[in-house]
Write an enzyme that holds these catalytic residues in place. Structure first.
Site, PDB file in Angstrom:
ATOM      1  N   LYS A   8      -5.583   7.324   5.883  1.00 60.77           N
ATOM      2  CA  LYS A   8      -4.341   7.887   6.813  1.00 60.77           C
ATOM      3  C   LYS A   8      -3.111   7.942   5.771  1.00 60.77           C
ATOM      4  CE  LYS A   8      -2.084   3.769   7.699  1.00 60.77           C
ATOM      5  NZ  LYS A   8      -0.906   3.423   7.381  1.00 60.77           N
ATOM      6  N   PRO A  93      -8.164   3.884  -1.347  1.00 61.67           N
ATOM      7  CA  PRO A  93      -7.796   2.671  -2.031  1.00 61.67           C
ATOM      8  C   PRO A  93      -7.690   1.388  -1.279  1.00 61.67           C
ATOM      9  CG  PRO A  93      -6.183   4.416  -2.362  1.00 61.67           C
ATOM     10  CD  PRO A  93      -7.489   4.834  -1.357  1.00 61.67           C
ATOM     11  N   VAL A  94      -8.065   0.137  -2.098  1.00 61.30           N
ATOM     12  CA  VAL A  94      -8.019  -1.081  -1.214  1.00 61.30           C
ATOM     13  C   VAL A  94      -6.443  -1.642  -1.297  1.00 61.30           C
ATOM     14  CG1 VAL A  94      -8.964  -3.409  -1.581  1.00 61.30           C
ATOM     15  CG2 VAL A  94     -10.664  -1.447  -2.072  1.00 61.30           C
ATOM     16  N   GLY A  96      -4.184  -0.477  -0.080  1.00 61.72           N
ATOM     17  CA  GLY A  96      -3.174   0.487  -0.758  1.00 61.72           C
ATOM     18  C   GLY A  96      -2.231   1.167   0.282  1.00 61.72           C
ATOM     19  N   GLY A  97      -2.229   0.578   1.580  1.00 62.25           N
ATOM     20  CA  GLY A  97      -1.250   1.443   2.875  1.00 62.25           C
ATOM     21  C   GLY A  97      -1.769   2.525   3.280  1.00 62.25           C
ATOM     22  N   GLY A 100      -7.682   1.688   4.556  1.00 64.27           N
ATOM     23  CA  GLY A 100      -9.162   1.587   4.167  1.00 64.27           C
ATOM     24  C   GLY A 100      -9.910   0.522   4.973  1.00 64.27           C
ATOM     25  N   GLY A 101      -9.262  -0.645   5.178  1.00 66.80           N
ATOM     26  CA  GLY A 101     -10.011  -1.864   5.958  1.00 66.80           C
ATOM     27  C   GLY A 101     -10.427  -1.015   7.442  1.00 66.80           C
ATOM     28  N   SER A 102      -9.339  -0.529   7.914  1.00 66.98           N
ATOM     29  CA  SER A 102      -9.344   0.066   9.519  1.00 66.98           C
ATOM     30  C   SER A 102     -10.457   1.080   9.294  1.00 66.98           C
ATOM     31  CB  SER A 102      -7.994   0.753   9.772  1.00 66.98           C
ATOM     32  OG  SER A 102      -7.092  -0.177   9.857  1.00 66.98           O
ATOM     33  N   ASP A 135      -4.719   0.235  13.326  1.00 70.11           N
ATOM     34  CA  ASP A 135      -4.816   1.416  12.661  1.00 70.11           C
ATOM     35  C   ASP A 135      -5.968   2.007  12.984  1.00 70.11           C
ATOM     36  OD1 ASP A 135      -2.302   1.433  11.576  1.00 70.11           O
ATOM     37  OD2 ASP A 135      -3.186   0.634   9.741  1.00 70.11           O
TER      38      ASP A 135
HETATM   39  O1  C5P Z   1      -3.263  -4.738  13.159  1.00 66.81           O
HETATM   40  P1  C5P Z   1      -3.453  -4.881  11.409  1.00 66.81           P
HETATM   41  O2  C5P Z   1      -4.584  -5.857  11.326  1.00 66.81           O
HETATM   42  O3  C5P Z   1      -3.633  -3.964  10.736  1.00 66.81           O
HETATM   43  O4  C5P Z   1      -2.053  -5.597  11.288  1.00 66.81           O
HETATM   44  C1  C5P Z   1      -2.024  -6.439   9.957  1.00 66.81           C
HETATM   45  C2  C5P Z   1      -0.551  -7.279  10.007  1.00 66.81           C
HETATM   46  O5  C5P Z   1       0.399  -6.212   9.855  1.00 66.81           O
HETATM   47  C3  C5P Z   1      -0.493  -7.934  10.970  1.00 66.81           C
HETATM   48  O6  C5P Z   1      -0.844  -9.174  11.321  1.00 66.81           O
HETATM   49  C4  C5P Z   1       1.138  -7.931  11.326  1.00 66.81           C
HETATM   50  O7  C5P Z   1       1.603  -8.883  10.401  1.00 66.81           O
HETATM   51  C5  C5P Z   1       1.612  -6.545  10.412  1.00 66.81           C
HETATM   52  N1  C5P Z   1       1.731  -5.709  11.463  1.00 66.81           N
HETATM   53  C6  C5P Z   1       2.875  -5.753  12.152  1.00 66.81           C
HETATM   54  N2  C5P Z   1       3.246  -4.761  13.431  1.00 66.81           N
HETATM   55  C7  C5P Z   1       2.222  -3.961  13.666  1.00 66.81           C
HETATM   56  C8  C5P Z   1       1.096  -3.682  12.809  1.00 66.81           C
HETATM   57  C9  C5P Z   1       0.982  -4.517  11.873  1.00 66.81           C
HETATM   58  O8  C5P Z   1       3.854  -6.639  12.125  1.00 66.81           O
HETATM   59  N3  C5P Z   1       2.722  -2.910  14.542  1.00 66.81           N
END
Ligand code: C5P
Length: 308
Positions: A8, A93-94, A96-97, A100-102, A135
């Site tokens: 995404k 990309p790992v 990479g924003g 990918g993990g999601s 995500d």
């Molecule tokens: O939900 P996810 O595991 O992808 O989030 C990773 C980290 O990103 C969270 O632990 C938090 O530090 C940050 N995050 C956030 N606010 C969000 C989504 C993610 O602060 N809405």
């Protein structure tokens, strides 16, 4: 069982205040693009995971792996042993924003549901997905969608057209929590400009890539730039070679460039590759569907020999 899941990019990412649970309240427009991870599950004696492809060495193989967590979640819900072998083929990309993990978590959910024939309904799948990461519900759903809450509450977006993207990959990932923390620190120092969804939503209704390119926005971009100043040059380079929009993807460090057409995408990708500002370039289109089972191409029957 093989499930293919897209990456995404956030077309708009508005980060609200930090909540008591450590997440930030978001409003975002998610857009799924045609860079994929494949998640393969096979019955096995016990749960294990292998990762292949670019950046595979940086993906954890223990319970920190979101796909492993997804298998455990479905097993716990349905009272089964999580006895599968997971293989993840990375095309996203790992760190990479680009989620990918999601994507891997969403792929594993769909794959074990199908392998075990558990037939989980959509609401249950989305609930499990939200428990795994902000995500993950979007990776299940794909397309273009509004995200609220911490990103897990999805609603549809009216849009038309296919968009042609070029992604500049960076050396090394950025930690999502570190980028959010950098934004909080910058906001504590002085007010920061705030992203706004409205321009992106209007541009999506028009289907005009130039309008969409102008309105791409991401509150995490200044924070990613603070942690990785070289990204400033990458953003500039894409604009110089004709991209109609340039934005850091999610928490970065991948940079997304929107181009006017598929042909322009080829041109922008080639020009960027010649500028030596990034580790690699990928082209992709969006929107694309979310996690889906890959049906093996039927093996073509051998042509019948002449009848005698
Ligand atoms: O939900 P996810 O595991 O992808 O989030 C990773 C980290 O990103 C969270 O632990 C938090 O530090 C940050 N995050 C956030 N606010 C969000 C989504 C993610 O602060 N809405």
């Amino acid at each position: 069982m093989t499930v293919r899941v897209p990456a995404k990019v956030n077309l708009a990412l508005c980060v609200g205040p930090l909540r008591d649970d450590g997440f930030h309240e978001l409003s975002t427009v998610f857009h799924a693009v045609s860079l994929y991870d494949d998640v393969v599950v096979e019955p096995a004696e016990r749960l294990s995971v292998g990762v292949v492809g670019e950046g595979a060495d940086d993906v954890p193989l223990d319970d920190r792996n979101l796909a492993v967590q997804a298998v455990r979640a479905v097993a716990a819900l349905t009272g089964r042993e999580p006895a599968v072998r997971l293989t993840i083929r990375k095309g996203i990309p790992v760190a990479g924003g680009m989620a990918g993990g999601s994507a891997d978590a969403a792929g594993a959910l769909v794959a074990v549901d199908a392998l075990w024939d558990t037939g989980l309904d959509r609401e249950t799948m989305l609930g499990l997905a939200a428990g795994l990461g902000s995500d993950v519900p979007f990776a299940l759903q794909g397309g273009t969608a509004l995200g609220a809450g911490r990103g897990e509450q999805l609603s549809p977006v009216l849009g038309r057209g296919t968009y042609h993207w070029v992604f500049a990959l960076a050396d090394g990932g950025l930690s999502t929590p570190a980028v959010y923390a950098a934004l909080d620190a910058m906001r504590a120092e002085q007010p920061q400009p705030e992203a706004n969804l409205d321009g992106v939503l209007a541009a999506l209704r028009s289907g005009d890539p130039v309008a969409l390119g102008r309105t791409l926005c991401n509150d995490l971009q200044p924070a990613a730039l603070r942690l990785r100043p070289q990204l400033g040059r990458v953003l500039e380079a894409g604009r110089e070679v004709g991209a109609v929009g340039a934005v850091v993807s999610g928490s970065g460090p991948t940079v997304a460039f929107l181009t006017r057409s598929a042909d322009d995408g080829v041109h922008v990708a080639a020009a960027l590759a010649g500028m030596d500002v990034c580790r690699g370039i990928r082209r992709a289109d969006g929107p694309v569907a979310g996690a889906r089972i890959v049906v093996d191409e039927p093996v073509e029957a051998a042509p019948a020999g002449p009848r005698r």
